[in-house]
Motif scaffolding. Structure first.
Motif, PDB file in Angstrom:
ATOM      1  N   UNK A  49      -6.212 -17.487  42.104  1.00 10.06           N
ATOM      2  CA  UNK A  49      -4.783 -17.691  41.908  1.00 10.06           C
ATOM      3  C   UNK A  49      -4.572 -18.844  40.952  1.00 10.06           C
ATOM      4  N   UNK A  53     -10.771  -8.185  43.784  1.00  3.18           N
ATOM      5  CA  UNK A  53      -9.544  -8.330  42.995  1.00  3.18           C
ATOM      6  C   UNK A  53      -8.463  -9.055  43.802  1.00  3.18           C
ATOM      7  N   UNK A  54      -7.867 -10.104  43.184  1.00  2.00           N
ATOM      8  CA  UNK A  54      -6.901 -10.911  43.940  1.00  2.00           C
ATOM      9  C   UNK A  54      -5.477 -10.361  43.894  1.00  2.00           C
ATOM     10  N   UNK A  55      -4.803 -10.496  45.044  1.00  2.00           N
ATOM     11  CA  UNK A  55      -3.365 -10.199  45.104  1.00  2.00           C
ATOM     12  C   UNK A  55      -2.698 -11.439  45.689  1.00  2.00           C
ATOM     13  N   UNK A  63       1.013 -13.921  46.519  1.00  2.00           N
ATOM     14  CA  UNK A  63       2.404 -13.866  47.008  1.00  2.00           C
ATOM     15  C   UNK A  63       2.478 -12.985  48.260  1.00  2.00           C
ATOM     16  N   UNK A 108       1.380  -4.372  49.371  1.00  2.00           N
ATOM     17  CA  UNK A 108       0.085  -3.851  48.917  1.00  2.00           C
ATOM     18  C   UNK A 108      -0.711  -3.309  50.107  1.00  2.00           C
TER      19      UNK A 108
END
Lengths: 233, 232
Positions: B51, B65-67, B69, B76
């Motif tokens: 992030x 893979x970053x997500x 918020x 998601x």
């Protein structure tokens, strides 16, 4: 019936020069949705606006078959979902790509807009800091276009992030004229400039953009007012 | 969705309502995950890498893979692991409403309400309390409507959904907020539906598992407030 919304009355409450309203108008234009535009007087908000958005009393508000939807990006997503059978699709299908689109839309609202507002409202050191932040934030979008190699943030077609950022374009360009500060320059952000050009030339988008001369007047007046208030302090 | 192939990690901090939100979401979907605790003093390389823009928790890392918020992460999770319990309502209008109120909770309710009490003193804190009561009143009304007058248990109706998860994570801070504000929220008389809803949510396995010990939150909140007031 879920997602079926070809019929029905669509009203948009707003002012034509607000970038948040412009976002919604772009989405409606892209989808070819007919609607009644109700120009609000922000100094004297209509009963309909106050009733439709009792929590924030802000524009834009989309009223679809009598039901109000508030907050510009929530409205844009609503338009996409309620008219999902109408091209173009504004959101990618893949969940990860969707999360990335949401991320950038949120970044625009949470970080980019405040930094750009800072360039208009601040003075001296404060303003300089806002300018640096705004440029740094805009460069992130330049980097996205660099890495994807696509015309739009949505890929080959206009998508959610294009609308989120594009809705602000005329406001940003006008702000640069009013403050005489350059935030988006071709040398530093060639891809973003090309994107801005392409976006504003789109037939459907053109319909929704605000009148530049009118916006210049409004923003100049606001800036003069802010400066007078500073002096009085 | 293959077994053993999938890697789900969450960069987290135990008192963060946003991290709690994501963990509850994963638990509700029965997703196996690893929670990595970020410390408060310095950010790990992994967090900065995953992030880089905000450098904040929570971050969901799905197969590398970053997500980021928390509300985006919740959506998601709902899309990737639909299962039998959808977080999001099925129709676009109800989805828009759920997102509107979740946004209200994270901006006005948290910013002016909860933080108005945790971060302020004197008259400013009293104002925070007034806003808190006003916003709780609004949310009590929303719950009445969304629960069909109380005939259904949640903001999501029958379903413990997006808005329930978005809100419940903040409620584990309520006791600390009352203690620090030296007041008691009139739950029974003014917000009985919210009170009932909180009880119901806390009975859920996911919430029960993830919610931190209220004493630990109070300890943390005291330090948080002291630190904030010292530097502001």
């Amino acid at each position: 019936m879920e997602g079926c919304a070809e019929e029905g009355q669509v009203m948009l409450l707003g002012v034509d020069y607000s970038p948040f309203v412009v976002r919604v108008r772009i989405a409606l234009a892209l989808k070819g949705i007919d609607y009644d535009f109700i120009q609000e007087n922000l100094q004297s908000k209509s009963e309909l606006l106050q009733k439709s958005n009792p929590v924030h009393k802000k524009i834009p508000v989309l009223i679809h078959n009598g039901k109000p939807v508030c907050e510009s990006m929530i409205i844009v997503q609503y338009i996409e979902e309620a008219w999902d059978n109408k091209a173009p699709n504004l959101m990618p299908k893949d969940p990860y790509d969707r999360a990335i689109a949401h991320f950038w839309a949120a970044f625009i609202d949470d970080k980019l807009i405040p930094s750009i507002l800072g360039t208009c409202r601040g003075q001296g050191e404060e303003q300089q800091k806002a300018v640096e932040e705004s440029v740094a934030n805009l460069l992130l979008f330049e980097e996205v276009l660099e890495s994807t190699g696509k015309t739009y943030f949505g890929g080959d077609e206009i998508g959610l992030v294009d609308i989120a950022l594009g809705g602000l374009l005329v406001t940003i360009q006008t702000a640069m004229k009013v403050t005489d500060i350059v935030l988006i320059e071709t040398q530093k952000m060639p891809l973003l400039c090309a994107w801005a050009d392409q976006f504003c030339k789109d037939d459907k988008v053109k319909e929704a953009l605000p009148d530049r001369a009118k916006l210049f007047e409004i923003m100049s007046a606001r800036r003069a007012k802010d400066r007078n208030e500073e002096v009085d302090r | 969705m293959g077994e053993g192939e999938e890697q789900v990690k969450v960069l987290s901090q135990w008192p963060s309502p946003f991290a709690i939100r994501v963990l509850i979401g994963l638990e509700e979907k029965n997703v196996r995950y690893e929670s990595l605790e970020e410390n408060f003093a310095s950010k790990t390389e992994l967090l900065v890498q995953m992030n880089p823009i905000h450098r904040k928790v929570p971050v969901l890392i799905h197969n590398g893979k970053p997500i980021c918020e928390s509300l985006i992460i919740l959506q998601y999770i709902d899309e990737v692991w639909p299962g039998s319990n959808s977080f999001m309502p099925s129709n676009p209008y109800d989805r828009a409403l759920a997102k509107f109120w979740a946004d209200f909770i994270d901006t006005k309710f948290l910013g002016t309400g909860i933080h108005g009490i945790l971060k302020k003193t004197g008259e400013a804190q009293e104002e925070g309390k007034r806003y808190m009561l006003e916003y709780l009143g609004l949310l009590e009304g929303v719950l009445k409507e969304f629960s069909a007058g109380g005939s259904k248990p949640y903001f999501g109706g029958e379903q413990f959904g997006f808005l329930d998860i978005a809100f419940i994570c903040h409620t584990c801070w309520f006791e600390a907020m009352e203690t620090l504000g030296k007041w008691k929220i009139p739950w029974e008389s003014e917000f009985p539906r919210l009170l009932e809803w909180m009880k119901k949510c806390r009975e859920r396995e996911s919430v029960h598992k993830i919610f931190p010990d209220p004493h630990k939150i109070l300890e943390y909140a005291i330090k948080f407030r002291e630190g904030y007031l010292r530097s502001n």
